[in-house]
Scaffold this active site. Structure first.
Site, PDB file in Angstrom:
ATOM      1  N   LYS A   1      19.834-110.274 -16.406  1.00 54.57           N
ATOM      2  CA  LYS A   1      21.107-110.003 -17.090  1.00 54.57           C
ATOM      3  C   LYS A   1      21.259-110.994 -18.233  1.00 54.57           C
ATOM      4  CE  LYS A   1      26.069-110.045 -15.998  1.00 54.57           C
ATOM      5  NZ  LYS A   1      26.749-108.801 -16.303  1.00 54.57           N
TER       6      LYS A   1
ATOM      7  N   SER B   1      32.922-107.585  -9.311  1.00 51.51           N
ATOM      8  CA  SER B   1      32.336-108.894  -9.611  1.00 51.51           C
ATOM      9  C   SER B   1      33.440-109.866  -9.961  1.00 51.51           C
ATOM     10  CB  SER B   1      31.390-108.791 -10.819  1.00 51.51           C
ATOM     11  OG  SER B   1      30.259-108.043 -10.478  1.00 51.51           O
TER      12      SER B   1
ATOM     13  N   ARG C   1      22.415 -98.781 -11.908  1.00 53.19           N
ATOM     14  CA  ARG C   1      22.940 -99.606 -13.005  1.00 53.19           C
ATOM     15  C   ARG C   1      22.076 -99.352 -14.226  1.00 53.19           C
ATOM     16  NH1 ARG C   1      21.919-104.707 -15.115  1.00 53.19           N
ATOM     17  NH2 ARG C   1      23.724-105.904 -15.792  1.00 53.19           N
TER      18      ARG C   1
END
Ligand code: 3NM
Length: 221
Positions: free
Chosen positions: A145, A116, A45
């Site tokens: 995040k 998600s 990621r």
């Protein structure tokens, strides 16, 4: 769905997610140590301020993919379907702002597809459109995040399992070996973590502790 659900559940136990901006140490070393400790699945990621792009991003992806291959840990790419196809990753993980799950499923064929979701409607759509697993979060507060949604605790997970939704589910957000157990007890198949492993003094020990925490509950279930 492209992967046997039981096999998928086993892969989700300790799902380590990382990009170059999440590590103090060399990302390759962090991943190697994490795998030694017991990581069962890995997601690349590469996001956030200072992240790599283009050739540099691809180059790091390939290095991390090679490390995963050696240990037979499937390599998942976050969002970047083009990169996943180019390097023949084992799967992709998408959010609700990305392409729809059915478009992605058509593009990736039988690779692993994670989505998600934050509501029952999103979960049902993702399942119908071919997700192999759902990611839900943030379970606990996270500083990793920036645009994370409101902390949900175990409420959404409980709602999904109460509705008899059986798809493999992994929780994310603020998870450590100390707070992982309630999530598994509430019906998650595993934990996704970034900082608990990537920022640990010993990523190996951190992964081992997470693996033990998850397995202890599963053995008693
Ligand atoms: N997604 P950490 S929370 C990548 O809620 C990500 O969907 C989230 O990092 C979500 O393990 C999150 O360091 C960050 O808290 C997880």
């Amino acid at each position: 769905m492209a992967v046997n659900p039981q096999a998928m559940k086993n892969l989700l136990k300790v799902y380590f997610i990382m990009g170059s901006t999440n590590c103090h140490q060399n990302p390759e070393k962090v991943l190697q140590a994490a795998i030694q400790g017991g990581v069962t699945l890995f997601q690349f990621r590469e996001k956030g301020a200072g992240c790599l792009h283009g050739k540099e991003k691809e180059s790091l992806a390939k290095k991390l993919q090679a490390i995963c291959k050696e240990s037979r840990i499937p390599f998942i790419v976050n969002d970047d379907i083009e990169l996943a196809l180019k390097i023949n990753a084992d799967g992709v993980h998408i959010g609700q702002d990305d392409e729809t799950a059915d478009t992605v499923r058509r593009k990736i064929g039988s690779k692993i597809l994670g989505v998600s979701v934050h509501s029952m409607k999103e979960a049902e759509t993702a399942i119908r459109q071919g997700a192999d697993y759902l990611g839900i979060g943030p379970i606990y507060p996270t500083s990793t995040k920036a645009d994370a949604k409101a902390v949900q605790g175990l409420s959404f997970l409980t709602e999904l399992r109460s509705a008899d939704i059986k798809i493999p589910i992994v929780g994310i957000g603020g998870i450590t070996f100390e707070n992982a157990s309630p999530l598994i007890e509430a019906g998650a198949d595993g934990v996704s973590v970034i900082s608990a492993i990537s920022q640990a003094d010993s990523p190996e020990k951190a992964a081992e502790k997470l693996y033990d925490a998850v397995n202890k509950i599963m053995r008693n279930a």
